[in-house]
Write an enzyme that holds these catalytic residues in place. Sequence first.
Site, PDB file in Angstrom:
ATOM      1  N   CYS A  75       0.949  -1.168   0.016  1.00 12.27           N
ATOM      2  CA  CYS A  75      -0.006  -0.028  -0.118  1.00 12.27           C
ATOM      3  C   CYS A  75       0.781   1.003   0.079  1.00 12.27           C
ATOM      4  O   CYS A  75       1.837   1.367   0.530  1.00 12.27           O
ATOM      5  CB  CYS A  75      -0.960  -0.118   1.465  1.00 12.27           C
ATOM      6  SG  CYS A  75      -1.965  -0.997   1.384  1.00 12.27           S
ATOM      7  N   HIS A  76       0.293   2.406  -0.782  1.00 14.47           N
ATOM      8  CA  HIS A  76       1.224   3.528  -0.655  1.00 14.47           C
ATOM      9  C   HIS A  76       0.639   4.255   0.667  1.00 14.47           C
ATOM     10  O   HIS A  76      -0.486   4.233   0.948  1.00 14.47           O
ATOM     11  CB  HIS A  76       0.666   4.442  -1.823  1.00 14.47           C
ATOM     12  CG  HIS A  76       1.104   3.682  -3.239  1.00 14.47           C
ATOM     13  ND1 HIS A  76       0.236   2.999  -3.866  1.00 14.47           N
ATOM     14  CD2 HIS A  76       2.255   4.070  -3.942  1.00 14.47           C
ATOM     15  CE1 HIS A  76       1.146   2.607  -5.043  1.00 14.47           C
ATOM     16  NE2 HIS A  76       2.017   3.285  -4.928  1.00 14.47           N
ATOM     17  N   ASP A 127     -10.779  -6.678  22.151  1.00 15.38           N
ATOM     18  CA  ASP A 127      -9.748  -6.464  23.042  1.00 15.38           C
ATOM     19  C   ASP A 127     -10.297  -6.027  24.359  1.00 15.38           C
ATOM     20  O   ASP A 127      -9.978  -6.706  25.482  1.00 15.38           O
ATOM     21  CB  ASP A 127      -8.653  -5.724  22.547  1.00 15.38           C
ATOM     22  CG  ASP A 127      -7.562  -5.644  23.809  1.00 15.38           C
ATOM     23  OD1 ASP A 127      -7.142  -6.872  24.082  1.00 15.38           O
ATOM     24  OD2 ASP A 127      -7.300  -4.495  24.032  1.00 15.38           O
TER      25      ASP A 127
END
Length: 163
Positions: A75-76, A127
Amino acid sequence: MSLTHLNRRGEASMVDVTDKSVTERSARAESCVQMSADAFEQMLAGQNKKGDVLATARIAGIQAAKKTADLIPLCHPLALTKVQLDFVLERETLSVRILSFCRLAGRTGVEMEALTAASVAALTIYDMCKAVDPAMVIGPTRLLEKSGGKLGHWRRAPDLEEE
């Protein structure tokens, strides 16, 4: 159609977007966390021992969108101009639906950022609530809509059960 993330030798390669036009691009994604009645009620009442579940998940999702290029190898790095996370509390299914939105003006799309934001927000909810319900279920996580770029606008067809 060729795979854009492979070079001529079949090796993983980051796509060169230098010659692409800068356009406004946006994407919406979702994920869902289904949990026990105890975990859901504790979250709603603000009684989770780790703190405000949804506020923490919102911050985590925003941070994740900004760090997508650090997490997904090809990814950029993008200069996001907007990242938004909203939560829909669905009491009948004991679930939290996470809706993410990302936008920028750039040469490549923001689908991965929207998906990463929704995914990490879901993981954060898990979480924070796992002590009450370790059997929570995450998913589906999916792209809902994208706009901008060469392909223009795309929207997921509604599920049959949503019609």
